[in-house]
Write an enzyme that holds these catalytic residues in place. Structure first.
Site, PDB file in Angstrom:
ATOM      1  N   LYS A 207      14.907  -8.150 -71.280  1.00 45.92           N
ATOM      2  CA  LYS A 207      16.338  -7.970 -71.013  1.00 45.92           C
ATOM      3  C   LYS A 207      16.710  -8.688 -69.720  1.00 45.92           C
ATOM      4  O   LYS A 207      15.855  -8.865 -68.848  1.00 45.92           O
ATOM      5  CB  LYS A 207      16.643  -6.476 -70.831  1.00 45.92           C
TER       6      LYS A 207
ATOM      7  N   ARG B  56      14.484   1.152 -83.496  1.00 47.45           N
ATOM      8  CA  ARG B  56      14.346   1.339 -84.942  1.00 47.45           C
ATOM      9  C   ARG B  56      12.885   1.288 -85.364  1.00 47.45           C
ATOM     10  O   ARG B  56      12.486   1.905 -86.340  1.00 47.45           O
ATOM     11  CB  ARG B  56      15.198   0.292 -85.678  1.00 47.45           C
TER      12      ARG B  56
HETATM   13  N1  BES Z   1      18.182   0.545 -75.898  1.00 49.17           N
HETATM   14  C1  BES Z   1      18.829  -0.599 -76.391  1.00 49.17           C
HETATM   15  C2  BES Z   1      20.276  -0.332 -76.779  1.00 49.17           C
HETATM   16  C3  BES Z   1      21.249  -0.205 -75.652  1.00 49.17           C
HETATM   17  C4  BES Z   1      21.640  -1.297 -74.932  1.00 49.17           C
HETATM   18  C5  BES Z   1      21.811   1.010 -75.386  1.00 49.17           C
HETATM   19  C6  BES Z   1      22.570  -1.155 -73.930  1.00 49.17           C
HETATM   20  C7  BES Z   1      22.754   1.141 -74.404  1.00 49.17           C
HETATM   21  C8  BES Z   1      23.132   0.065 -73.665  1.00 49.17           C
HETATM   22  C9  BES Z   1      18.102  -1.109 -77.626  1.00 49.17           C
HETATM   23  O1  BES Z   1      16.734  -0.924 -77.652  1.00 49.17           O
HETATM   24  C10 BES Z   1      18.340  -2.583 -77.674  1.00 49.17           C
HETATM   25  O2  BES Z   1      17.893  -3.255 -76.793  1.00 49.17           O
HETATM   26  N2  BES Z   1      19.060  -3.034 -78.685  1.00 49.17           N
HETATM   27  C11 BES Z   1      19.393  -4.410 -78.809  1.00 49.17           C
HETATM   28  C12 BES Z   1      19.261  -4.766 -80.266  1.00 49.17           C
HETATM   29  C13 BES Z   1      19.356  -6.243 -80.524  1.00 49.17           C
HETATM   30  C14 BES Z   1      18.144  -6.947 -79.979  1.00 49.17           C
HETATM   31  C15 BES Z   1      19.462  -6.441 -82.016  1.00 49.17           C
HETATM   32  C16 BES Z   1      20.816  -4.601 -78.322  1.00 49.17           C
HETATM   33  O3  BES Z   1      21.657  -3.743 -78.589  1.00 49.17           O
HETATM   34  O4  BES Z   1      21.059  -5.590 -77.653  1.00 49.17           O
HETATM   35 MN    MN Z   2      15.678  -2.502 -76.683  1.00 49.83          MN
END
Ligand code: BES
Ligand code: MN
Ligand code: ZN
Length: 498
Positions: A275, A349
Site C-alpha cells: 500500500k 476475501r
Molecule cells: N483492508 C483493505 C480495505 C480498506 C481500504 C478498508 C481502505 C478501509 C480503507 C483491503 O484489504 C484492501 O486493501 N482492499 C483493496 C482491494 C483491491 C486490491 C481490489 C482496496 O480496497 O483497495
Molecule cells: Mn488489503
C-alpha cells in the site's frame, strides 16, 4: 460507570447535573410542565426569552444551582424539533450533552426521559439506547498515555415514570451492548504491535473462562494448512506472527447456530502489492470485523441471550516478506476451488473464504454473517454513514437492515447480481481474487458468495463505518456491534414467540 433507573421525584433527586431534552417551542411540553416545579419552569422560560436557549438540535445551556431542584446544574438539551426524534438524532444530542457535561466537573448525572421523545420507540427502548449512547460518548482510550485524563462521569441515573422490571432489564441490555461496543473499540484502537493474532486468541481464552456458556477453540496455522486452507495460509505466511482462526461457541439455546465470521487482519500492509505510505497506520483497523465479533460475543454473554451462536475470527497479518504470496500465485482453498491471487492487497476475501468454508462444514449453521473492512470501494460508494449489506436471502437482508434502523447503526442493501460475477474470471484458475476497478465492494462480495452457496448468508462491508479516520478524532466506532446484537436479540424474540 454505573447506570440506574428510578421513579423518584425529579425535584428531590441529587446529582451534579440534571439533563432535560427540550424542543424549540417556547410553550414547554405538557410532560415537563407536570414534572418540574414552578421555579424551574420560570428559569427555563427566562433562558428562552433571553435568547440563551432556543431548543436547536444539539444546543446545550447550563443553568447553575437551579431553583426548585436538588441537582447542582440543569442542562437544557436542544432536540431541534417538537416532533419525536429518530434514533440517529438521539445519538447526536446525547453526544453534545456529554461534551457539555465533560466541560463541567460533574461526576453524577440524572437524565429525564420524556415518554414521547423517540419516534416509534417505547420508553424501555429509549432507555436501552440512551444507556448505550451515553456510554459511547464517555468512551476514551488512554492506556498508552503516561498521564491519564481524570475520571469524568461515574454515575448516570435515568428518571422515568415507572421503574418497572422491564425498564431495569432495558438498562441491563443497554449496559451489555455498551460493553460490547467498548470492547470492539478498544480492540480496534490497540496498536498493531500489541494486537496480533495470538494476542486475540489469549483474549478469547480469557473470555471463555469468564462466561460459562462460552467455549473457545483455536485453529493454528499448521492445522489450517492440514485442513487445506490454502488461501488463508497464503496471506498469513508473509508474517512472522502466526495466523489463527478463533472460534467461540455460545450455547444459550438448542438447534442450529447462527454464525458470525469477522475479518481480523491485525495489520494490512497490502503485502507484496504494498500500500502507499499515507495513513497506512489506519490499516491497524483492518481487524474491526473481528473486533465487532468479539464485542457482539461479549454483549450476548452479558445479556445471557437464549441463542446458539458460533462466532469466528480469522486473524492474520498481511506483510511483505520472502515467504509472502505474490501476484500471480495460484492457491487452493478449503472448498476445493482455486484462486489466482492477482493482488495481494485483496487479502480479506482470501482469509474469509477459508474461514467461511470451515465454519459451514464444522457447525452447519442456519445463517452465516461475515463482517469485514473489505474494500476501499465501499467507502467510495457509501461513505461513513452506512455499511454495505449483501445477502443471498432477502429476509436476512431485511432483518439486518431493520436491526440497523432500530439502533441507528444503519446498513444499505447492495446488489449481488450474477452479472458482476464474470469480473472475477481468471485465465488460469477457477477465479481471480480481484474484479477490476468497477464495483469493487460488489465484486468482493461476489467472491465470498462463491464460498457460501449452501448457506443463508450475508456479508457486511464495514470499511467506511468501523472507524473514523484522519486527525485528532481518529478512532474505532464499535460498529456494527449495535446492529449485530440487535439482530441476534430479534432472532431470540421470534424464536420464543413460536
Ligand atoms: N483492508 C483493505 C480495505 C480498506 C481500504 C478498508 C481502505 C478501509 C480503507 C483491503 O484489504 C484492501 O486493501 N482492499 C483493496 C482491494 C483491491 C486490491 C481490489 C482496496 O480496497 O483497495
Ligand atoms: Mn488489503
Ligand atoms: Zn485488508
Amino acid at each position: 460507570m454505573e447506570y440506574t433507573v428510578t421513579n423518584k421525584a425529579v425535584t428531590k433527586f441529587k446529582s451534579d447535573c440534571l439533563i432535560i431534552p427540550v424542543g424549540p417551542s417556547a410553550a414547554l411540553p405538557e410532560f415537563l410542565l407536570e414534572t418540574l416545579p414552578e421555579a424551574t419552569i420560570s428559569a427555563i422560560k427566562a433562558c428562552i426569552k433571553l435568547g440563551d436557549f432556543a431548543g436547536k438540535a444539539q444546543q446545550t445551556t447550563i443553568i447553575a444551582a437551579p431553583e426548585g431542584l436538588e441537582a447542582k446544574r440543569l442542562l437544557l438539551l436542544g432536540t431541534g424539533t417538537d416532533q419525536p426524534l429518530s434514533i440517529v438524532a438521539l445519538a447526536k444530542i446525547v453526544q453534545s450533552a456529554i461534551s457539555a457535561v465533560k466541560a463541567t466537573g460533574a461526576k453524577s448525572l440524572s437524565w429525564l426521559l420524556s415518554p414521547t421523545l423517540l419516534d416509534g420507540h417505547s420508553v424501555d427502548e429509549q432507555l436501552r439506547e440512551t444507556v448505550r449512547l451515553v456510554d459511547a460518548a464517555l468512551y476514551r482510550f488512554d492506556q498508552y498515555r503516561s498521564k491519564k485524563s481524570p475520571a469524568t462521569v461515574t454515575r448516570c441515573t435515568f428518571m422515568v415514570e415507572a421503574a418497572s422490571t422491564s425498564a431495569k432489564q432495558a438498562v441491563v441490555e443497554g449496559k451489555a451492548i455498551a460493553a460490547g461496543v467498548a470492547l470492539a473499540r478498544d480492540l480496534g484502537n490497540e496498536p498493531p504491535n500489541v494486537c496480533f493474532p495470538a494476542w486475540l486468541s489469549e483474549l478469547a481464552h480469557s473470555m471463555g473462562k469468564q462466561y460459562d456458556k462460552l467455549k473457545v477453540s483455536i485453529v493454528s496455522e499448521k492445522q489450517a494448512e492440514k485442513l487445506g486452507m490454502g488461501a488463508f495460509c497464503a496471506v498469513s505466511r508473509g508474517s512472522e506472527r502466526e495466523g489463527q482462526i478463533i472460534v467461540f461457541e455460545y450455547k444459550g439455546a438448542k438447534g442450529k447456530p447462527t454464525a458470525l465470521v469477522g475479518k481480523g487482519i491485525t495489520f494490512d500492509t497490502g503485502g507484496i502489492s504494498l500500500k502507499p505510505g499515507s495513513a497506512m497506520d489506519e490499516m491497524k483497523y483492518d481487524m474491526c470485523g473481528a473486533a465487532s465479533v468479539f464485542g457482539t460475543v461479549k454483549a450476548v454473554c452479558e445479556m445471557d441471550l437464549p441463542i446458539h451462536l458460533v462466532a469466528c475470527v480469522v486473524a492474520a497479518e498481511n506483510m511483505p516478506d520472502g515467504r509472502a504470496c505474490r501476484p500471480g500465485d495460484i492457491v487452493k482453498t478449503m472448498s476445493g476451488q482455486t484462486v489466482e491471487i492477482l493482488n495481494t492487497d485483496a487479502e480479506g476475501r482470501l482469509v474469509l473464504c477459508d474461514a467461511l468454508t470451515y465454519v459451514q462444514q464444522r457447525y452447519k449453521p442456519e445463517t452465516v454473517v461475515d463482517i469485514a473492512t473489505l474494500t476501499g470501494a465501499c467507502v467510495v460508494a457509501l461513505g461513513s454513514h452506512a455499511q454495505a449489506v449483501y445477502a443471498n436471502d432477502d429476509a436476512l437482508s431485511e432483518a439486518l437492515l431493520s436491526a440497523g434502523k432500530q439502533t441507528g447503526d444503519r446498513g444499505w442493501a447492495m446488489p449481488l447480481w450474477d452479472d458482476y460475477q464474470e469480473q472475477l474470471d481468471s485465465p488460469f484458475a477457477d477465479m481471480a481474487n480481484i474484479g477490476g476497478p468497477k464495483g469493487g465492494s460488489i465484486t468482493a462480495a461476489c467472491f465470498l458468495s462463491r464460498f457460501t452457496k449452501e448457506s443463508r448468508w450475508a456479508h457486511l462491508d464495514i470499511a467506511g463505518t468501523a472507524w473514523v479516520g484522519g486527525g485528532k478524532g481518529k478512532g474505532a466506532t464499535g460498529r456494527p456491534v449495535p446492529m449485530l446484537t440487535r439482530y441476534l436479540m430479534n432472532t431470540a424474540k421470534t424464536k420464543t414467540v413460536k
